[in-house]
Design an enzyme around this catalytic site. Structure first.
Site, PDB file in Angstrom:
ATOM      1  N   PRO A   1       1.153  -0.909  -0.017  1.00 38.98           N
ATOM      2  CA  PRO A   1       0.365   0.105  -0.143  1.00 38.98           C
ATOM      3  C   PRO A   1       0.621   1.422   0.051  1.00 38.98           C
ATOM      4  O   PRO A   1       1.573   1.275   0.953  1.00 38.98           O
ATOM      5  CB  PRO A   1      -0.996  -0.126   1.055  1.00 38.98           C
ATOM      6  CG  PRO A   1      -0.231  -1.723   1.279  1.00 38.98           C
ATOM      7  CD  PRO A   1       0.832  -2.297   0.998  1.00 38.98           C
ATOM      8  N   GLU A   2       0.273   2.101  -0.777  1.00 39.16           N
ATOM      9  CA  GLU A   2       1.251   3.216  -1.217  1.00 39.16           C
ATOM     10  C   GLU A   2       0.547   4.423  -0.229  1.00 39.16           C
ATOM     11  O   GLU A   2      -0.268   4.199   0.468  1.00 39.16           O
ATOM     12  CB  GLU A   2       1.448   3.289  -2.489  1.00 39.16           C
ATOM     13  CG  GLU A   2       2.257   2.589  -3.231  1.00 39.16           C
ATOM     14  CD  GLU A   2       2.985   3.189  -4.519  1.00 39.16           C
ATOM     15  OE1 GLU A   2       3.315   4.040  -4.136  1.00 39.16           O
ATOM     16  OE2 GLU A   2       3.003   2.623  -4.913  1.00 39.16           O
TER      17      GLU A   2
END
Length: 270
Positions: free
Chosen positions: A2-3
């Site tokens: 996840p960014e």
């Protein structure tokens, strides 16, 4: 992994359910994730009111008077606010129980996530020496230009360096460089000040837009309400190797930079 937009989406999803409420208990179903879970999580966090749910880089911070719990989602982690009686899944490793009768549940199949502790007035070692947040005024083209002088590393690798700016991961670095028309292979020190101004603007625009769209859907990520993000359907470069560029029709190419796959259009990006 996840960014930043996914982490920010998570922060916005859980904050209304936690801020101003008291932690009534912590259940740790294993003693560690990526690192050992410090004892303060069990001894100091219960009884505390969560004053703020904050984010620094890709870490979520649950701030209390006794200290701050740091959460990192790792590669596959997910946080959800659920009724306390919700049946457990195989990879539900942590419950933080609240006075609302709900729990903040941390699910992490690969166990690359983290739950750590930061004492009041201190900065955890993982947050020391990192760059500014990309959506603040501290991040702009002048910063990138000044830090890039004499850098021979690729501009893509430079943009993903947390000492330069935090939270610009592989997907959004690829998209911002495409939007700015900059070849990711170009040496960071060879990019002009004007082009860095454009790049910084595109980083801000793309990250802000991705947040409004719920982040980028990855294989293992769901938002706290169970709804996937939608930005993935709108990518111009990332993950599109061999497909025609949406702007000029030239096939998108992929190259490995800094051990990460980097996608670009050989016609649009120079």
């Amino acid at each position: 992994m996840p960014e930043l937009p996914e982490v920010e989406t998570t922060r916005r999803g859980i904050a209304p359910h936690l801020e101003g409420h008291r932690v009534t208990g912590v259940v740790l179903r294993r003693p560690d994730l990526r690192w050992p879970i410090p004892p303060e999580i069990s001894t100091l966090l219960p009884g505390q009111v969560i004053d703020e749910v904050d984010r620094r880089a890709k870490y979520l911070l649950l701030r209390t008077q006794a200290g701050t719990a740091l959460l990192h989602l790792g590669m596959s982690g997910m946080l959800r606010v659920l009724p306390a009686e919700t049946p457990l899944g195989k990879h539900d490793h942590v419950d933080i129980a609240m006075d609302t009768g709900r729990v903040l549940r941390f699910t992490d199949p690969r166990r690359f996530g983290a739950l750590l502790w930061q004492m009041p007035g201190e900065t955890h070692e993982l947050l020391e020496g990192i760059g500014p947040e990309p959506l603040t005024d501290d991040f702009d083209g002048d910063l990138l230009w000044n830090l890039s002088r004499r850098r021979s590393a690729s501009v893509k690798t430079f943009l993903m360096d947390n000492a330069v700016v935090v939270g610009v991961g592989n997907i959004y670095a690829s998209e911002a460089l495409f939007a700015a028309g900059i070849d990711p292979r170009r040496a960071a020190g060879k990019v002009s000040r004007a082009r860095y101004a454009t790049l910084a603007g595109e980083v801000k625009r793309i990250l802000a837009y991705a947040i409004t769209r719920g982040g980028t859907t990855l294989r293992d990520f769901l938002a706290p309400d169970g709804a996937p993000g939608y930005f993935f359907q709108e990518l111009f470069a990332y993950g599109r190797a061999g497909e025609p560029c949406k702007v000029c029709g030239t096939p998108i190419k992929v190259v490995t930079l800094g051990q990460r796959a980097s996608f670009y259009c050989p016609s649009c990006q120079r």
